[in-house]
Write a protein that holds these residues in place. Structure first.
Motif, PDB file in Angstrom:
ATOM      1  N   PRO A   1       0.834  -1.213   0.000  1.00  0.00           N
ATOM      2  CA  PRO A   1       0.000   0.000   0.000  1.00  0.00           C
ATOM      3  C   PRO A   1       0.868   1.262   0.000  1.00  0.00           C
ATOM      4  CG  PRO A   1      -0.824  -1.572   1.607  1.00  0.00           C
ATOM      5  CD  PRO A   1       0.476  -2.117   1.109  1.00  0.00           C
ATOM      6  N   ARG A   2       0.457   2.238  -0.801  1.00  0.00           N
ATOM      7  CA  ARG A   2       1.203   3.488  -0.933  1.00  0.00           C
ATOM      8  C   ARG A   2       0.481   4.602  -0.190  1.00  0.00           C
ATOM      9  NH1 ARG A   2       3.743   0.045  -3.788  1.00  0.00           N
ATOM     10  NH2 ARG A   2       4.721   0.578  -5.774  1.00  0.00           N
ATOM     11  N   GLN A   3       1.266   5.616   0.161  1.00  0.00           N
ATOM     12  CA  GLN A   3       0.684   6.782   0.826  1.00  0.00           C
ATOM     13  C   GLN A   3      -0.376   7.478  -0.034  1.00  0.00           C
ATOM     14  OE1 GLN A   3       3.770   9.442   2.066  1.00  0.00           O
ATOM     15  NE2 GLN A   3       2.943   9.539   4.131  1.00  0.00           N
TER      16      GLN A   3
ATOM     17  N   SER B   1     -11.229   1.840  -6.933  1.00  0.00           N
ATOM     18  CA  SER B   1     -10.157   0.988  -7.450  1.00  0.00           C
ATOM     19  C   SER B   1      -8.830   1.732  -7.528  1.00  0.00           C
ATOM     20  CB  SER B   1     -10.521   0.467  -8.858  1.00  0.00           C
ATOM     21  OG  SER B   1      -9.531  -0.439  -9.298  1.00  0.00           O
ATOM     22  N   ASN B   2      -7.779   0.990  -7.186  1.00  0.00           N
ATOM     23  CA  ASN B   2      -6.418   1.429  -7.462  1.00  0.00           C
ATOM     24  C   ASN B   2      -5.880   0.404  -8.456  1.00  0.00           C
ATOM     25  OD1 ASN B   2      -3.769   2.263  -7.484  1.00  0.00           O
ATOM     26  ND2 ASN B   2      -3.263   1.324  -5.512  1.00  0.00           N
ATOM     27  N   PRO B   3      -6.227   0.583  -9.736  1.00  0.00           N
ATOM     28  CA  PRO B   3      -5.874  -0.450 -10.721  1.00  0.00           C
ATOM     29  C   PRO B   3      -4.401  -0.346 -11.103  1.00  0.00           C
ATOM     30  CG  PRO B   3      -6.888   1.388 -11.843  1.00  0.00           C
ATOM     31  CD  PRO B   3      -6.889   1.738 -10.365  1.00  0.00           C
ATOM     32  N   PRO B   4      -3.873  -1.353 -11.801  1.00  0.00           N
ATOM     33  CA  PRO B   4      -2.505  -1.222 -12.307  1.00  0.00           C
ATOM     34  C   PRO B   4      -2.493  -0.089 -13.332  1.00  0.00           C
ATOM     35  CG  PRO B   4      -3.367  -3.460 -12.589  1.00  0.00           C
ATOM     36  CD  PRO B   4      -4.516  -2.603 -12.221  1.00  0.00           C
ATOM     37  N   TYR B   5      -1.586   0.874 -13.192  1.00  0.00           N
ATOM     38  CA  TYR B   5      -1.622   1.991 -14.143  1.00  0.00           C
ATOM     39  C   TYR B   5      -0.256   2.435 -14.647  1.00  0.00           C
ATOM     40  CZ  TYR B   5      -1.110   4.899  -9.835  1.00  0.00           C
ATOM     41  OH  TYR B   5      -0.710   5.449  -8.654  1.00  0.00           O
ATOM     42  N   ILE B   6       0.785   1.674 -14.357  1.00  0.00           N
ATOM     43  CA  ILE B   6       2.096   2.086 -14.869  1.00  0.00           C
ATOM     44  C   ILE B   6       2.249   1.565 -16.307  1.00  0.00           C
ATOM     45  CG2 ILE B   6       4.593   1.961 -14.497  1.00  0.00           C
ATOM     46  CD1 ILE B   6       4.079   1.618 -11.564  1.00  0.00           C
TER      47      ILE B   6
ATOM     48  N   GLU C   1      13.034  -1.618  -6.088  1.00  0.00           N
ATOM     49  CA  GLU C   1      12.039  -2.241  -5.203  1.00  0.00           C
ATOM     50  C   GLU C   1      10.818  -2.743  -5.986  1.00  0.00           C
ATOM     51  OE1 GLU C   1      13.665   0.476  -4.504  1.00  0.00           O
ATOM     52  OE2 GLU C   1      14.392   0.358  -2.450  1.00  0.00           O
ATOM     53  N   ILE C   2      10.480  -1.975  -7.038  1.00  0.00           N
ATOM     54  CA  ILE C   2       9.273  -2.290  -7.817  1.00  0.00           C
ATOM     55  C   ILE C   2       9.349  -3.705  -8.406  1.00  0.00           C
ATOM     56  CG2 ILE C   2       8.036  -1.644  -9.962  1.00  0.00           C
ATOM     57  CD1 ILE C   2       7.427   0.499  -8.093  1.00  0.00           C
ATOM     58  N   ALA C   3      10.579  -4.153  -8.740  1.00  0.00           N
ATOM     59  CA  ALA C   3      10.738  -5.469  -9.355  1.00  0.00           C
ATOM     60  C   ALA C   3      10.304  -6.592  -8.414  1.00  0.00           C
ATOM     61  CB  ALA C   3      12.189  -5.667  -9.776  1.00  0.00           C
TER      62      ALA C   3
ATOM     63  N   ILE D   1       1.376  -7.868 -12.218  1.00  0.00           N
ATOM     64  CA  ILE D   1      -0.052  -7.685 -12.562  1.00  0.00           C
ATOM     65  C   ILE D   1      -0.719  -6.589 -11.738  1.00  0.00           C
ATOM     66  CG2 ILE D   1      -0.655  -9.946 -13.548  1.00  0.00           C
ATOM     67  CD1 ILE D   1      -1.922 -10.596 -10.770  1.00  0.00           C
ATOM     68  N   ALA D   2      -0.096  -6.192 -10.632  1.00  0.00           N
ATOM     69  CA  ALA D   2      -0.690  -5.118  -9.829  1.00  0.00           C
ATOM     70  C   ALA D   2      -0.230  -3.745 -10.300  1.00  0.00           C
ATOM     71  CB  ALA D   2      -0.329  -5.303  -8.365  1.00  0.00           C
ATOM     72  N   LEU D   3       0.740  -3.730 -11.226  1.00  0.00           N
ATOM     73  CA  LEU D   3       1.358  -2.466 -11.638  1.00  0.00           C
ATOM     74  C   LEU D   3       1.158  -2.140 -13.115  1.00  0.00           C
ATOM     75  CD1 LEU D   3       4.773  -3.116  -9.870  1.00  0.00           C
ATOM     76  CD2 LEU D   3       3.142  -1.349  -9.195  1.00  0.00           C
TER      77      LEU D   3
END
Ligand code: GLN
Length: 266
Positions: free
Chosen positions: A71-73, A171-176, A187-189, A194-196
């Motif tokens: 979870p992100r700020q 929703s906080n969909p994958p959006y990158i 860290e992202i790796a 599928i969440a990103l």
């Protein structure tokens, strides 16, 4: 809290302030070995939240492990907006509220809202079984597992989801954008792709949501979506073309980036 504070507070079992108040920290061989192991993993890029197996979101503790997005700020802004919209339309009791969380991941959004609105009917969907398992554990941790219906499936495709009409879909969909993922911090790796990954321009999931969510929202119901840097125009385009939806309201995050879009059903 800085990562160093989080780590020391965790291993010493104390809060942040005690770290500074106690001049002599009770280090022993076991604790320093543990800190060494954590640091070794951290230096390789593994997020501290996965190493410790937990994180904080909206002041609550959530279990996380590889397989769910940390979870992100920024997502706290999304949740705060949902709380505002619900209290505006239904008051604090929100007795008749029916809410859907699409792509629940760790369950942080659904669990927080279930705690906040004890009378609401909340459904949380995710395509990943692993995510749902963790989301359920988080619901149990916070005593709201009886109050959230967890469903495995792709967005609105499960029958039980499709046939319902909600007041709010969050929703906080994958959006990158796919190409950008490898260029982000290491860290992202460690996080589930599928969440990103939001496809070529990052907007794939907004297109899918625009196509399918219209039917599942009550009239004047609201879609409340987290969005990424520079995506507002694209998202406006997608939803304005769709006759199910009214104008879009946008909320910025603390870095002045458009972060949350609120789209009303006509
Ligand atoms: N905010 C996340 C990030 O930038 C992305 C989360 C998402 O795709 N929903 O890492």
């Amino acid at each position: 809290m800085t990562e160093a504070e989080i780590l020391f507070a965790e291993v010493l079992g104390c809060d942040r302030m005690s770290l500074y108040r106690n001049r002599a920290l009770p280090l022993n061989a076991e604790i320093s070995k543990y800190i060494g192991t954590v640091l070794k993993r951290r230096i390789h890029g593994e997020p501290l939240q996965y190493i410790l197996g937990k994180t904080e979101f909206m002041g609550l503790e959530f279990k996380v492990e590889p397989g769910v997005l940390i979870p992100r700020q920024e997502t706290e802004i999304l949740v705060e907006k949902v709380v505002q919209e619900v209290t505006k339309s239904q008051g604090h009791n929100a007795i008749s509220l029916s809410l859907l969380d699409l792509g629940t991941g760790s369950g942080c959004i659904a669990v927080f809202l279930a705690k906040m609105f004890p009378a609401a009917k909340i459904t949380a969907v995710d395509i990943s079984e692993q995510a749902l398992r963790i989301a359920k554990q988080n619901a149990i941790l916070h005593g709201v597992d009886e109050r959230i219906q967890f469903i495995q499936g792709n967005l609105l495709s499960p029958y039980a989801v499709r046939r319902t009409q909600y007041d709010i879909i969050v929703s906080n969909p994958p959006y990158i954008p796919s190409w950008e993922i490898s260029q982000l911090q290491p860290e992202i790796a460690y996080e589930p792709r599928i969440a990103l990954d939001g496809g070529e321009d990052g907007l794939d999931f907004y297109r899918k949501i625009a196509l399918t969510c219209g039917r599942c929202l009550k009239i004047h119901g609201k879609l409340i979506l987290e969005i990424g840097f520079g995506q507002l125009e694209g998202i406006k385009n997608i939803f304005q073309k769709n006759k199910n939806f009214e104008a879009i309201e946008v909320i910025k995050d603390y870095n002045n980036i458009d972060r949350v879009a609120i789209i009303e059903k006509r």
